[in-house]
Design a protein around this motif. Structure first.
Motif, PDB file in Angstrom:
ATOM      1  N   ARG A  39       0.951  -1.241   0.089  1.00 42.60           N
ATOM      2  CA  ARG A  39       0.082   0.001  -0.132  1.00 42.60           C
ATOM      3  C   ARG A  39       0.715   1.249  -0.036  1.00 42.60           C
ATOM      4  O   ARG A  39       2.102   1.129   0.369  1.00 42.60           O
ATOM      5  N   VAL A  40       0.440   2.268  -0.227  1.00 41.52           N
ATOM      6  CA  VAL A  40       0.997   3.709  -0.592  1.00 41.52           C
ATOM      7  C   VAL A  40       0.706   4.638   0.718  1.00 41.52           C
ATOM      8  O   VAL A  40      -0.343   4.898   1.005  1.00 41.52           O
ATOM      9  N   LEU A  41       1.930   5.025   1.329  1.00 45.58           N
ATOM     10  CA  LEU A  41       1.732   5.614   2.696  1.00 45.58           C
ATOM     11  C   LEU A  41       1.006   7.288   2.148  1.00 45.58           C
ATOM     12  O   LEU A  41       1.488   7.710   1.176  1.00 45.58           O
ATOM     13  N   ALA A  42       0.158   7.837   2.990  1.00 44.98           N
ATOM     14  CA  ALA A  42      -0.661   8.954   2.496  1.00 44.98           C
ATOM     15  C   ALA A  42      -0.196  10.105   3.161  1.00 44.98           C
ATOM     16  O   ALA A  42      -0.504  11.248   2.857  1.00 44.98           O
ATOM     17  N   LYS A  43       0.641   9.997   4.201  1.00 49.68           N
ATOM     18  CA  LYS A  43       1.174  11.148   4.726  1.00 49.68           C
ATOM     19  C   LYS A  43       2.669  10.961   5.390  1.00 49.68           C
ATOM     20  O   LYS A  43       2.957   9.474   5.730  1.00 49.68           O
ATOM     21  N   ASP A  44       3.613  11.904   5.289  1.00 49.79           N
ATOM     22  CA  ASP A  44       4.823  11.546   5.800  1.00 49.79           C
ATOM     23  C   ASP A  44       4.863  10.953   7.162  1.00 49.79           C
ATOM     24  O   ASP A  44       4.100  11.238   7.930  1.00 49.79           O
ATOM     25  N   PHE A  45       5.744   9.718   7.290  1.00 49.58           N
ATOM     26  CA  PHE A  45       5.646   9.321   8.807  1.00 49.58           C
ATOM     27  C   PHE A  45       7.028   9.980   9.452  1.00 49.58           C
ATOM     28  O   PHE A  45       7.869   9.572   9.305  1.00 49.58           O
ATOM     29  N   TYR A  46       6.767  10.468  10.594  1.00 49.57           N
ATOM     30  CA  TYR A  46       7.812  11.061  11.674  1.00 49.57           C
ATOM     31  C   TYR A  46       7.778  10.113  12.865  1.00 49.57           C
ATOM     32  O   TYR A  46       6.881   9.805  13.436  1.00 49.57           O
ATOM     33  N   ALA A  47       9.092   9.665  13.239  1.00 45.80           N
ATOM     34  CA  ALA A  47       9.380   8.975  14.447  1.00 45.80           C
ATOM     35  C   ALA A  47       8.528   9.289  15.596  1.00 45.80           C
ATOM     36  O   ALA A  47       8.696  10.584  16.068  1.00 45.80           O
ATOM     37  N   TRP A  48       8.007   8.096  15.992  1.00 47.71           N
ATOM     38  CA  TRP A  48       7.194   8.599  17.436  1.00 47.71           C
ATOM     39  C   TRP A  48       8.170   8.290  18.455  1.00 47.71           C
ATOM     40  O   TRP A  48       8.034   9.362  19.742  1.00 47.71           O
ATOM     41  N   ILE A  49       9.041   7.593  18.291  1.00 45.56           N
ATOM     42  CA  ILE A  49      10.206   7.482  19.455  1.00 45.56           C
ATOM     43  C   ILE A  49      11.653   7.277  19.012  1.00 45.56           C
ATOM     44  O   ILE A  49      11.665   6.956  17.622  1.00 45.56           O
ATOM     45  N   GLU A  50      12.663   7.597  19.601  1.00 45.50           N
ATOM     46  CA  GLU A  50      13.883   7.086  19.108  1.00 45.50           C
ATOM     47  C   GLU A  50      14.384   5.700  19.252  1.00 45.50           C
ATOM     48  O   GLU A  50      13.660   5.044  19.680  1.00 45.50           O
ATOM     49  N   SER A  51      15.368   5.540  18.428  1.00 47.04           N
ATOM     50  CA  SER A  51      15.928   4.245  18.491  1.00 47.04           C
ATOM     51  C   SER A  51      17.330   4.186  18.430  1.00 47.04           C
ATOM     52  O   SER A  51      17.924   5.031  17.594  1.00 47.04           O
ATOM     53  N   LYS A 158      16.402   9.425  15.357  1.00 45.02           N
ATOM     54  CA  LYS A 158      15.854  10.597  16.276  1.00 45.02           C
ATOM     55  C   LYS A 158      14.270  10.719  16.529  1.00 45.02           C
ATOM     56  O   LYS A 158      13.701  10.466  15.448  1.00 45.02           O
ATOM     57  N   LYS A 159      13.878  11.193  17.602  1.00 46.02           N
ATOM     58  CA  LYS A 159      12.299  11.402  17.731  1.00 46.02           C
ATOM     59  C   LYS A 159      12.150  12.555  16.739  1.00 46.02           C
ATOM     60  O   LYS A 159      12.769  13.440  16.625  1.00 46.02           O
ATOM     61  N   ALA A 160      10.801  12.232  16.191  1.00 42.67           N
ATOM     62  CA  ALA A 160      10.374  13.350  15.015  1.00 42.67           C
ATOM     63  C   ALA A 160      11.046  13.305  13.689  1.00 42.67           C
ATOM     64  O   ALA A 160      10.537  14.148  12.861  1.00 42.67           O
ATOM     65  N   GLN A 181       8.256   1.219  16.065  1.00 40.50           N
ATOM     66  CA  GLN A 181       7.809   2.432  16.608  1.00 40.50           C
ATOM     67  C   GLN A 181       6.382   2.275  17.507  1.00 40.50           C
ATOM     68  O   GLN A 181       5.912   3.437  17.872  1.00 40.50           O
ATOM     69  N   GLY A 182       5.992   0.925  17.414  1.00 40.00           N
ATOM     70  CA  GLY A 182       4.859   0.740  18.023  1.00 40.00           C
ATOM     71  C   GLY A 182       3.485   1.152  17.383  1.00 40.00           C
ATOM     72  O   GLY A 182       2.445   1.406  18.170  1.00 40.00           O
ATOM     73  N   VAL A 183       3.415   1.472  16.169  1.00 39.03           N
ATOM     74  CA  VAL A 183       2.545   1.999  15.478  1.00 39.03           C
ATOM     75  C   VAL A 183       1.465   0.541  14.918  1.00 39.03           C
ATOM     76  O   VAL A 183       2.097  -0.307  14.276  1.00 39.03           O
TER      77      VAL A 183
END
Ligand code: AMP
Ligand code: MG
Length: 420
Positions: A39-51, A158-160, A181-183
């Protein structure tokens, strides 16, 4: 005269541009990350948490203070006291001071005070039985530097930070990243709905008994599968007879159901029974008809009741190639996918190839030999011969204007198989 005629036809690349300009992406929906492959991502995904989420050990070993090992050597190993045992999944309370160590496993949180991990194999401990208690003392014969064998918090992500761009077609690795990321759910473009039907009085469906003068419908099966393979919903309608009334009645059903694109096969040539074009001309708009390519020249593009429609020629190879060349990029755009370049392989043709000056998509066998990809034509090149697409593993593209391509020329090849 014939060549002049051909040069007046729309070129493949102009036809693609024209068709694509009529499409925009469909709406979005929220789905489970587990269902999101392809499937195609509809919005940029920003990190919820750091790793990593916390400083953790990259090895099974002991968390220590690197400075304690400054003078460690084979001849004079240093001795540390083991004061804690840290498995994964806990938040340790131990505080490591000089002269102390904590046993850690890979992924365990580094206790405060420690700034390096000595791998178990660099200590005097020879083996660790599962469940065994750590010894009270360890000997280390190697010098460690600060941070060694520690995966520091935030080193990878990095977060975000932007992790996946809008318009990216998700793959199993994206599913894993989102899960990490827990998504659980993600917004993607909905699957475009594609309606399709074949036209032709001669067509029977697989399973029906053959009759004189009849043939089995090939295209609605190929096209339905191609649509699925391109991550869209296929809605297959009944074959239309070669009459204006029947073409209209199937189109009416299609419009009633609602669709993002209509694909038809057959009935777009110069024949006395080619009614797709005449119906679109009367009730819709023909925006493009006939492309300077081989096979697949009589391709039609237009709109019917405001819905885009591609009329593919009926010959099964023409229909397949018409899909690959024109419909695949259109589905990509409908799907919200970013424009992308198709993976093509440059191949050296090992034989002379004749063409007729149109951009030609020929069935070929591509193979790797002596450090390069080579190709030769494969199967009878008739546009009615679907078997050639099975005998071949690639389409080689002979550019427009070329009538004879000498052996050893390089051409682009589109692989039909995913693996060779
Ligand atoms: P048309 O484009 O309708 O003039 O058809 C061109 C050729 O393709 C004719 O030989 C048709 O019998 C054949 N053909 C048309 N539609 C199909 C189909 N769905 N499956 C197999 N052959 C087809
Ligand atoms: Mg026909």
């Amino acid at each position: 005269l014939e060549l002049n005629d051909l040069s007046k036809l729309t070129s493949v690349s102009n036809a693609i541009t024209k068709i694509l300009s009529d499409f925009k992406s469909v709406g979005t929906e929220i789905i489970s990350v587990r269902q999101s492959n392809g499937r195609v991502l509809a919005k940029d995904f920003y990190a919820w948490i750091e790793s990593p989420i916390f400083d953790n050990s990259a090895m099974d070993g002991f968390a220590i203070q690197a400075e304690d090992t400054l003078n460690a050597s084979e001849a004079e190993p240093i001795c540390l006291r083991v004061i804690a045992d840290i498995p994964t999944g806990i938040n340790p309370s131990a505080n490591i001071r000089s002269g102390e160590a904590a046993r850690v496993v890979t992924g365990a949180v580094i206790p405060t005070g420690a700034d390096a991990v000595v791998p178990v194999e660099d200590t005097n401990i020879r083996q660790w039985k599962p469940g065994s208690k750590p010894t009270t003392k360890i000997f280390i014969s190697k010098k460690l530097v600060k941070g060694q064998h520690i995966r520091p918090k935030g080193q990878y992500i990095k977060k975000a930070e932007k992790l996946i761009q809008v318009g990216k077609r998700l793959r199993p690795q994206h599913v894993g990243l989102l899960a990490s990321q827990g998504v659980r759910e993600i917004e993607v473009f909905r699957k475009p709905r594609i309606a399709l039907f074949s036209t032709g009085d001669e067509l029977l469906s697989a399973g029906e008994p053959l009759e004189p003068g009849k043939i089995y419908d090939t295209n609605s099966y190929t096209l339905e599968t191609l649509i699925h393979e391109n991550h869209c919903e296929a809605h297959r309608f009944k074959t239309s007879a070669d009459t204006e009334e029947d073409v209209r009645s199937v189109l009416k059903e299609v419009i009633n159901e609602g669709t993002d694109l209509i694909i038809t096969s057959g009935g777009v040539s110069m024949g006395a029974f080619d009614f797709i074009r005449s119906v679109i001309e009367k009730d819709g708009e023909v925006k493009l008809w006939r492309v300077n390519m081989r096979p697949g020249k009589p391709l039609l593009f237009g709109t019917y009741k405001e819905v885009p429609i591609v009329g593919l020629p009926g010959n099964p190879v023409s229909a397949f190639i018409g899909f690959e060349v024109f419909i695949k990029p259109a589905l990509n755009k409908l799907s919200g996918n970013r424009p992308s370049r198709r993976l093509a392989v440059k191949v050296r043709m090992i034989e002379d190839v004749k063409s007729d000056g149109r951009e030609s998509y020929l069935r070929a066998h591509v193979f790797y030999k002596d450090g390069e990809w080579k190709g030769s034509l494969k199967g009878h090149q008739g546009s009615g011969n679907i078997f050639s697409l099975v005998q071949a593993n690639a389409l080689v593209i002979i550019p427009t204007g070329i009538k004879r391509l000498p052996a050893n020329s390089f051409v682009d090849a589109w692989m039909l198989d995913r693996q060779l």
